[in-house]
Design a protein around this motif. Structure first.
Motif, PDB file in Angstrom:
ATOM      1  N   GLN A 168     -24.450  26.528   0.757  1.00  0.00           N
ATOM      2  CA  GLN A 168     -25.007  26.114  -0.200  1.00  0.00           C
ATOM      3  C   GLN A 168     -26.536  26.956  -0.645  1.00  0.00           C
ATOM      4  O   GLN A 168     -26.992  27.550   0.369  1.00  0.00           O
ATOM      5  N   SER A 169     -26.268  27.201  -1.924  1.00  0.00           N
ATOM      6  CA  SER A 169     -27.668  28.205  -2.381  1.00  0.00           C
ATOM      7  C   SER A 169     -28.914  27.627  -2.449  1.00  0.00           C
ATOM      8  O   SER A 169     -29.202  26.474  -2.549  1.00  0.00           O
ATOM      9  N   THR A 193     -31.041  27.001  -0.166  1.00  0.00           N
ATOM     10  CA  THR A 193     -31.383  26.210   1.226  1.00  0.00           C
ATOM     11  C   THR A 193     -31.093  26.988   2.565  1.00  0.00           C
ATOM     12  O   THR A 193     -30.180  27.839   2.517  1.00  0.00           O
ATOM     13  N   ASN A 198     -23.805  25.034   7.057  1.00  0.00           N
ATOM     14  CA  ASN A 198     -22.545  24.350   7.245  1.00  0.00           C
ATOM     15  C   ASN A 198     -21.367  25.217   7.461  1.00  0.00           C
ATOM     16  O   ASN A 198     -19.998  24.905   7.384  1.00  0.00           O
ATOM     17  N   ASP A 253     -14.852  23.250   2.290  1.00  0.00           N
ATOM     18  CA  ASP A 253     -14.816  23.504   0.844  1.00  0.00           C
ATOM     19  C   ASP A 253     -13.531  23.896   0.123  1.00  0.00           C
ATOM     20  O   ASP A 253     -13.914  24.241  -1.071  1.00  0.00           O
TER      21      ASP A 253
END
Length: 357
Positions: free
Chosen positions: A229-230, A232, A236, A253
């Motif tokens: 996640q970009s 942030t 994960n 993903d």
């Protein structure tokens, strides 16, 4: 009267045997010359017929002449008695018949003995071949010792026997092989441990005290995929499923609902694994738990032993308890089925813990 040498019957008064010529002793009171003439007849005055007896020697002494006359007389007397005996034989049929009978009996006895000998020889030959004495012993060679060579396979009666023996031997071998196989199978079954079973319960219902939580090696954490996640700091990555924090989580993903995706890690040593704990779904917030996919069925692989476990959809920690310890030094979990989220297709696992000795 009979001859003392050959036993032939003689005429009364005979001086020589008509069969063998033996001189017969004179009867008492009789002399040789008394049978042919008066007692006063002198032997030397007798002149034998021409061609009979030996000629008298001239100018011989009186004793020599008397001896010659005596010998000639005895010779002529013997020839006369032989001729008379022959004539008597021809004239007397009884004597001739008796001699013929004796001769015939001898020939009959000889012929009977010869026939008996022939019969005995024939019986011996017949017995020789019937009894098989003359046949060679198949167990002995020409030297008379028993041969170690195998008997003729084509001998009548033996082929069937040998075949029967081979069939019996084959049956025995097969029976032994079957018995050995059954014994080995029974031993293997007895030696093989019963398969490991498991149960799924809430953590609040399981007592994990006395069990050790397995140490995880961060550098060995691996996953088939994970989301980045970009803008942030939320992590994960695969390690997020083993870090002991339920707020962080591994999120695959891959395209689709995540079936077939996996995550795994190695332990710091081998453990006798007795239980594995799971926090499934996104537990960062309640709404995220609903909006993301939650694993429904997972394949738990403990060093090659795989357990397909189906979980209920509960926002709680759940525990898989094994019927007996499972030795393992690593774990890999693969998604088999999911509970779909309301907004996202990402499947999330918040935490995995391993307990044992």
């Amino acid at each position: 009267m009979f001859c003392s040498k050959c036993g032939a019957k003689l005429r009364d008064g005979a001086q020589f045997c008509s069969s063998c010529g033996k001189k017969i002793a004179g009867q008492p009171g009789n002399s040789i010359s008394g049978t042919l003439g008066p007692p006063s007849m002198k032997p030397q005055e007798h002149v034998p017929p021409q061609g009979q007896g030996a000629p008298l020697q001239r100018n011989a002494p009186p004793q020599a002449v008397q001896s010659q006359n005596q010998a000639a007389f005895e010779q002529n007397q013997m020839k006369r008695e032989q001729a008379a005996a022959a004539a008597e034989t021809w004239d007397n049929p009884a004597i001739s018949s008796e001699r013929g009978k004796k001769s015939g009996h001898s020939w009959v006895m000889a012929a009977a003995i010869f026939i008996l000998i022939l019969c005995g020889a024939g019986a011996g030959v017949l017995f020789y071949f019937i009894s098989g004495i003359g046949e060679p012993d198949p167990l002995k060679d020409s030297s008379g010792y028993e041969s170690m060579e195998p008997e003729d396979e084509n001998m009548p009666g033996e082929e069937t026997t040998k075949q029967g023996e081979e069939d019996d031997s084959s049956s025995d071998i097969k029976g032994e092989e079957t018995t050995a196989a059954e014994t080995a199978a029974a031993a293997e079954t007895a030696a093989a441990p019963e398969p490991v079973t498991f149960t799924v319960s809430r953590a609040s219902q399981v007592n994990l005290s006395g069990k050790v939580r397995a140490g995880m090696l961060r550098d060995t954490a691996v996953a088939s995929s994970y989301i980045v996640q970009s803008d942030t700091t939320i992590d994960n990555s695969p390690w997020s499923a083993f870090d002991g924090d339920i707020i962080t989580s591994w999120q695959e993903d891959a395209a689709g609902d995540g079936r077939g995706e996996y995550v795994g890690v190695s332990f710091d040593r081998e453990y006798q694994v007795e239980a594995v704990t799971f926090v499934l779904g996104n537990h960062r917030r309640d709404d995220l738990y609903i909006r993301n996919n939650v694993p429904k069925t997972l394949a738990i692989n403990l060093d090659g032993q795989i357990f397909d476990v189906t979980f209920p959809k509960e926002m709680l920690e759940q525990v898989v308890v094994f019927s007996r310890p499972v030795p393992a030094s690593s774990i890999r979990v693969t998604i088999q089925d999911v509970y779909p989220g309301t907004e996202y297709t990402d499947t999330v696992i918040a935490e995995i813990g391993v307990y044992g000795q």
